[in-house]
Design a protein around this motif. Structure first.
Motif, PDB file in Angstrom:
ATOM      1  N   TRP A 180       0.814  -1.216   0.000  1.00 14.88           N
ATOM      2  CA  TRP A 180       0.000   0.000   0.000  1.00 14.88           C
ATOM      3  C   TRP A 180       0.851   1.271   0.000  1.00 14.88           C
ATOM      4  O   TRP A 180       0.344   2.360  -0.304  1.00 14.88           O
ATOM      5  CB  TRP A 180      -0.954   0.005   1.203  1.00 14.88           C
ATOM      6  CG  TRP A 180      -0.287  -0.031   2.554  1.00 14.88           C
ATOM      7  CD1 TRP A 180       0.014  -1.112   3.284  1.00 14.88           C
ATOM      8  CD2 TRP A 180       0.164   1.104   3.304  1.00 14.88           C
ATOM      9  NE1 TRP A 180       0.639  -0.764   4.471  1.00 14.88           N
ATOM     10  CE2 TRP A 180       0.730   0.599   4.504  1.00 14.88           C
ATOM     11  CE3 TRP A 180       0.149   2.477   3.101  1.00 14.88           C
ATOM     12  CZ2 TRP A 180       1.266   1.427   5.483  1.00 14.88           C
ATOM     13  CZ3 TRP A 180       0.677   3.309   4.075  1.00 14.88           C
ATOM     14  CH2 TRP A 180       1.238   2.783   5.252  1.00 14.88           C
TER      15      TRP A 180
ATOM     16  N   LYS B 170      -6.979   5.671   5.459  1.00 13.87           N
ATOM     17  CA  LYS B 170      -7.569   5.489   4.128  1.00 13.87           C
ATOM     18  C   LYS B 170      -6.839   6.366   3.120  1.00 13.87           C
ATOM     19  O   LYS B 170      -6.340   7.449   3.443  1.00 13.87           O
ATOM     20  CB  LYS B 170      -9.052   5.848   4.159  1.00 13.87           C
ATOM     21  CG  LYS B 170      -9.877   4.952   5.073  1.00 13.87           C
ATOM     22  CD  LYS B 170     -11.346   5.353   5.075  1.00 13.87           C
ATOM     23  CE  LYS B 170     -12.169   4.434   5.980  1.00 13.87           C
ATOM     24  NZ  LYS B 170     -13.604   4.804   5.986  1.00 13.87           N
ATOM     25  N   PHE B 171      -6.791   5.901   1.873  1.00 17.78           N
ATOM     26  CA  PHE B 171      -6.155   6.684   0.813  1.00 17.78           C
ATOM     27  C   PHE B 171      -6.931   7.986   0.587  1.00 17.78           C
ATOM     28  O   PHE B 171      -8.175   8.000   0.585  1.00 17.78           O
ATOM     29  CB  PHE B 171      -6.108   5.887  -0.494  1.00 17.78           C
ATOM     30  CG  PHE B 171      -5.010   4.856  -0.546  1.00 17.78           C
ATOM     31  CD1 PHE B 171      -3.683   5.245  -0.527  1.00 17.78           C
ATOM     32  CD2 PHE B 171      -5.313   3.502  -0.631  1.00 17.78           C
ATOM     33  CE1 PHE B 171      -2.667   4.300  -0.585  1.00 17.78           C
ATOM     34  CE2 PHE B 171      -4.308   2.548  -0.696  1.00 17.78           C
ATOM     35  CZ  PHE B 171      -2.978   2.951  -0.667  1.00 17.78           C
TER      36      PHE B 171
ATOM     37  N   LEU C  51      -8.117   4.174  -5.720  1.00 14.10           N
ATOM     38  CA  LEU C  51      -7.700   3.890  -4.352  1.00 14.10           C
ATOM     39  C   LEU C  51      -8.391   4.773  -3.321  1.00 14.10           C
ATOM     40  O   LEU C  51      -8.437   4.405  -2.126  1.00 14.10           O
ATOM     41  CB  LEU C  51      -6.188   4.085  -4.217  1.00 14.10           C
ATOM     42  CG  LEU C  51      -5.300   3.240  -5.140  1.00 14.10           C
ATOM     43  CD1 LEU C  51      -3.828   3.604  -4.929  1.00 14.10           C
ATOM     44  CD2 LEU C  51      -5.514   1.760  -4.889  1.00 14.10           C
TER      45      LEU C  51
ATOM     46  N   LYS D  22     -10.233   3.934   0.354  1.00 12.05           N
ATOM     47  CA  LYS D  22     -10.044   2.530   0.750  1.00 12.05           C
ATOM     48  C   LYS D  22      -9.000   2.454   1.869  1.00 12.05           C
ATOM     49  O   LYS D  22      -7.959   3.115   1.807  1.00 12.05           O
ATOM     50  CB  LYS D  22      -9.592   1.691  -0.444  1.00 12.05           C
ATOM     51  CG  LYS D  22     -10.680   1.459  -1.485  1.00 12.05           C
ATOM     52  CD  LYS D  22     -10.175   0.580  -2.624  1.00 12.05           C
ATOM     53  CE  LYS D  22     -11.313   0.127  -3.529  1.00 12.05           C
ATOM     54  NZ  LYS D  22     -12.009   1.260  -4.174  1.00 12.05           N
TER      55      LYS D  22
ATOM     56  N   VAL E 134      -5.889   1.344   3.865  1.00 14.13           N
ATOM     57  CA  VAL E 134      -4.620   0.805   3.356  1.00 14.13           C
ATOM     58  C   VAL E 134      -4.332  -0.582   3.923  1.00 14.13           C
ATOM     59  O   VAL E 134      -3.646  -1.370   3.275  1.00 14.13           O
ATOM     60  CB  VAL E 134      -3.451   1.765   3.649  1.00 14.13           C
ATOM     61  CG1 VAL E 134      -3.677   3.113   2.984  1.00 14.13           C
ATOM     62  CG2 VAL E 134      -3.217   1.936   5.146  1.00 14.13           C
TER      63      VAL E 134
ATOM     64  N   GLY F 164      -7.610  -1.315   0.498  1.00 10.65           N
ATOM     65  CA  GLY F 164      -6.619  -0.497  -0.202  1.00 10.65           C
ATOM     66  C   GLY F 164      -5.461  -1.325  -0.720  1.00 10.65           C
ATOM     67  O   GLY F 164      -4.976  -1.123  -1.839  1.00 10.65           O
TER      68      GLY F 164
END
Length: 1003
Positions: A297, A418-419, A427, A430, A432, A436
């Motif tokens: 990630w 999260k991204f 991405l 989501k 990580v 993700g």
């Protein structure tokens, strides 16, 4: 002296009389039955026969015996527990604190989190501290022990939020979105209630302290002192803000320090990814760098590939026809470069040194612009491919490399892990550590750069509170510079005392391995980082003057809550307000900074004598206290650090609720629902278990060890019951040993008592409490119970009350009570308070200072052993005599089993040896052996008794003796005295000469 006794332990205990300390009835004014057994081996029951006792009372001579009398029962009177708890905790602490003429002793309390009930680990910690304090009190010092409670931080905030969510769920409402003030109000209420609950529990363990005035890290006055420390560190230039990778917990949305991590077994998705070179290779064949990572990630944040200048690298041709760059030393370990039969699935095209790769450029999977190859010393050939994926926003090594080469600190991950929108649309949003990672793998596959993936099990950092994995993520955080004070801190660690000594290495390593300390947290419940930011530029403003101003405003407005209630401008220096607009920061301080500054309670330059916590605090509280004190005062906050291990069950498994092997302290004290399985051992049993533990390693807790502690407490109590019962009718003058009347056995017991007392004192001073308990138990079982108490009964009960022999025996018992109670006092304070109430006539020492305070610890100080008690030659003699005694008891037991005698008193013993030296040794001790064996007569001769009808030892006695010895026995030839039951009388029914004198008032 104690080691000698330890060598004799097995011998002396082989025929020890349990009844010597157990045969007392618990009645308001009880008497030891006149139907006592004369044989140490025959007396094994713990209860007296009521019929026998009734008969004894009706005996015409029963009233002339000096039988034991005391109201001290075989078990503690639970109705008195509150009285003794108050006397020996609150009342005692306040009294001793007022004794200003004594040297002070400071044990500074490490604050437990105020977020739950007390567990047995808490009990272990607090009781060990109490043993130290009570011993120091007996040594004549004034103890300074202020209990503390850690009231801020994630553990409490998290629990408060959980309770709010539960309340909403009951009302069928969604989880509430609380404001910072609402969070703080709930957290404060939880902490306040928990402090009260934990305080009651600790006091219930008989822990002495200033419980009415504990220190709370949430108290306004505490916060003021903490901010003063922060101000001094700002003044020294030790506080700074930087955007760099820190450990970050998505589960609790906050940065974490190293001390807040736990490393657990974790399964990561490990990937090998190819990244094509754009410049660098010397021919036209495309070549890709092959990198390996367990955090795929982080690939969207890749900025460089690091190589080691001195490693050898190879361009290989894979079976697919592609050319990859890999470290030569790693080729044999890459599974996808082997055929099924283990042969290489590649050919080496050419090799080169890592330094020749520096400056090449490549294309990362998620970027269009070229990225560089750089050199880094931390690259090794131990794992991976020898080429390291570098993301300065997600790792400290990467970050430092990035600083050196001007790389961007890019971290497209938010507080929830999260991204963010800074990365690819596929991405965004989501997590990580979940979807993700899956999405990144899908994109790598789509781009045809994923070479190989597999599951990789390794140690991985977890949030110590949420028990969930953390990430490294670059965010703007506040740091304390450790490098600037590391030399001072290391020197301080080298100078302090450590128990155990291994703790020094641990603490020194933690300090040495740390360059900075992330002190900011993204939470509401805590002390605010005292900083304001320019509302437009976002630049922070922090000076010593601005920190002092903020601290003054908070102090004037009731504490830290004012940070969330007052306007931003209130916290800006007046001269800076026109340069605004300004806004307050939202971060709070690391709770280790909170607790680490607790030394400010002691005074500006005061150093605690002892810090005592679990061994995990080398990386926690010990370290934070050291660093803050070094940074502001230039010296360590403590003179000595003591650490204990952690609780495990009897199978050495860690205590865990999920396993079901946790034992609560209340269950140890009061018993569980199944009283047979968990009978309850009282506060004495709990405290004795703690003292018995070799606490510097992990401590076992279970049915067997608790039963052992409970039995030891019972034996100690009944030993004191014997002493008290036989000291009725005397006063403190009995402590003066008489010039006449002391027998060799009396002097031997004094020798052993002195040895025990010195070993116990040394054990307390070295904090090896289990050694103190061992010495007490050996003395209890192998000297008093197995030897002295049974041998003493005849003198105590049948001699004339004022006879020199009886008064000498009582004098020895009185001195035993003094030294025995002081030996157990730090461990069993409730028991000694009860003993004191029944033995004031002996234990109350005259005091120069008149006081209304009461209790054992008020009346007594540690009393050293007179040198005159030391009789090493006599102890050597008794080692031989006890061996003879044991052999005699074995012979008499055989006669008893054959029903030839009922008690040892019915027998006469003859000890014969042809060795004149050994015979000369034995002859003066004939009377002593008669007492030890509790027989009516012992004779020492050259040849065995030819007329003995009742057997002899089957073999010569040799063990532990310098010459061969034969023991023979016959039925006593004199008549049984109806008063003392010894076979000493000249005619049937007549009193013996001793009893005639005693009844007639003679000596």
């Amino acid at each position: 002296m104690i080691p000698r006794r330890l060598a004799l332990a097995a011998v002396a205990s082989s025929s020890g009389p349990k009844s010597a300390i157990n045969g007392l009835r618990s009645t308001p004014a009880w008497h030891w039955t006149a139907s006592r057994s004369a044989s140490s081996t025959a007396t094994t029951t713990n209860q007296q026969n009521p019929d026998t006792m009734a008969a004894a009372r009706q005996h015409s001579y029963a009233h002339t015996l000096q039988l034991p009398q005391t109201a001290f029962g075989m078990r503690p009177d639970q109705r008195l527990r509150p009285t003794y708890l108050k006397r020996t905790t609150d009342d005692l602490y306040q009294w001793q604190a007022a004794q200003t003429d004594r040297d002070p002793f400071i044990l500074h309390d490490g604050p437990p989190y105020a977020n739950g009930d007390v567990h047995t680990g808490h009990a272990l910690n607090k009781i060990l501290k109490d043993v130290i304090n009570r011993h120091q009190l007996l040594e004549g010092r004034t103890v300074h022990y202020v209990p503390g409670f850690d009231c801020h931080g994630m553990p409490i905030e998290h629990k408060a939020l959980q309770e709010a969510a539960k309340e909403a769920k009951k009302l069928k409402l969604p989880p509430p979105k609380l404001t910072p003030l609402e969070v703080r109000a709930r957290a404060r209420a939880l902490a306040t209630a928990t402090v009260a609950t934990q305080t009651a529990a600790f006091k219930g363990f008989a822990v002495m302290g200033d419980w009415d005035r504990p220190y709370l890290t949430m108290a306004p006055e505490y916060v003021t002192r903490q901010l003063k420390v922060f101000e001094k560190m700002v003044e020294r230039g030790l506080i700074y803000r930087q955007n760099k990778p820190v450990y970050f917990s998505p589960s609790t949305q906050t940065a974490l320090a190293e001390a807040e991590l736990e490393y657990e077994e974790h399964t990561s998705t490990s990937v090998y990814v190819k990244m094509p070179f754009l410049t660098g290779p010397t021919d036209s064949t495309p070549v890709s760098a092959l990198i390996w990572t367990t955090t795929p990630w982080t690939l969207p944040a890749n900025q460089a590939i690091a190589v080691h200048a001195d490693l050898e690298y190879a361009v290989i041709a894979a079976v697919s026809g592609e050319h990859w760059l890999v470290g030569v030393d790693r080729l044999a370990d890459l599974p996808f470069l082997r055929t099924d039969d283990g042969e290489p699935a590649y050919t080496v095209v050419r090799t080169m040194q890592g330094r020749n790769l520096v400056g090449w450029t490549y294309r990362a999977p998620f970027k269009s612009e070229p990225c560089p190859v750089v050199a880094a010393d931390y690259v090794t050939a131990d794992s991976g491919t020898g080429l390291v994926h570098t993301a300065p926003g997600h790792g400290m090594d990467d970050y430092l490399t990035g600083l050196k080469h001007g790389l961007a600190v890019f971290s497209p991950v938010d507080d929830y892990g999260k991204f963010t929108s800074e990365t690819l649309p596929e991405l965004v949003g989501k997590p990580v550590l979940g979807d993700g990672t899956t999405a990144v793998l899908d994109l790598l596959t789509t781009q045809n750069v994923l070479v190989y993936q597999h599951k990789y099990v390794h140690k991985y950092p977890y949030d110590w509170r949420s028990k969930k994995p953390v990430i490294q993520r670059a965010t703007p955080q506040w740091f304390a510079a450790i490098d600037a004070i590391k030399t001072e801190a290391t020197s301080a660690v080298n100078a302090i005392a450590m128990v155990p000594e291994t703790g020094r290495t641990r603490l020194r390593r933690y300090v040495a391995d740390r360059s900075e300390w992330c002190i900011s947290r993204q939470r509401a419940w805590g002390v605010p980082i005292p900083v304001v930011y320019h509302a437009e530029s976002g630049e922070p403003f922090m000076t010593p003057q601005s920190v002092a101003h903020i601290a003054q405003v908070l102090e004037a407005n009731g504490g830290a809550d004012a940070w969330w209630t007052l306007p931003d401008e209130a916290f800006v220096l007046p001269e800076m307000r026109a340069k605004g607009p300004w806004k307050k920061g939202a971060d709070t301080m690391d709770v280790w900074f909170d607790s680490g500054t607790s030394w400010t309670l002691l005074g500006s330059d005061t150093v605690a004598d002892v810090y005592f916590e679990g061994s995990d605090q080398h990386r926690g509280w010990f370290q934070s206290a050291l660093l803050t004190s070094i940074a502001t005062r230039g010296h360590a906050p403590y003179k000595k650090i003591i650490t204990h291990g952690f609780l495990v069950d009897e199978k050495k498994q860690k205590m865990s609720k999920s396993i079901g092997n946790v034992v609560a302290p209340d269950t140890i004290i009061n018993g569980g629902s199944d009283k047979k399985a968990a009978p309850g051992y009282g506060v004495d049993g709990l405290r004795l278990w703690v003292a018995m533990a070799e606490y510097t390693r992990d401590i076992a807790l279970g049915k067997q060890v608790l039963a052992s502690a409970g039995e030891a407490a019972r034996k100690i109590r009944n030993t004191c019951r014997y002493l008290l019962g036989n000291l009725h009718g005397v006063d403190a003058s009995v402590l003066t040993l008489p010039a006449e009347g002391l027998t060799p056995l009396d002097r031997y017991v004094l020798h052993e008592l002195g040895g025990m007392s010195r070993v116990v004192q040394a054990a307390y001073r070295s904090h090896a409490y289990y050694k103190a308990v061992q010495a007490i138990n050996v003395f209890t079982n192998n000297v008093l119970s197995a030897v002295y108490f049974e041998a003493l009964k005849d003198r105590l009960y049948a001699d004339a009350p004022a006879s020199p022999s009886r008064r000498a025996a009582q004098s020895v018992l009185a001195n035993t009570l003094v030294h025995y109670t002081q030996a157990i006092a730090p461990i069993l304070p409730l028991m000694v308070e009860e003993i004191y109430d029944h033995g004031r006539h002996v234990l109350t020492a005259p005091r120069a200072d008149k006081t209304e305070a009461d209790g054992y610890f008020v009346a007594r100080k540690w009393e050293d052993v007179p040198a005159a008690w030391d009789q090493p030659a006599l102890a050597d003699d008794f080692a031989k005599l006890i061996t003879v005694r044991n052999a005699a008891n074995q012979l008499l037991e055989q006669l008893r089993l054959r029903k030839l005698i009922k008690t040892n008193q019915e027998a006469e013993l003859t000890l014969s040896t042809a060795d004149p030296t050994f015979r000369a040794f034995l002859e003066p001790y004939a009377a002593t052996l008669q007492s030890l064996v509790v027989s009516s007569h012992v004779c020492v001769t050259e040849t065995p008794d030819a007329d003995a009808k009742y057997g002899s030892t089957p073999d010569h006695v040799e063990a532990g003796l310098p010459a061969r010895l034969t023991l023979t026995a016959r039925r006593a030839r004199a008549h049984k005295c109806p008063r003392c039951w010894n076979y000493w009388s000249a005619a049937e029914g007549a009193l013996c000469a001793r009893c005639t004198a005693a009844v007639g008032g003679g000596q």
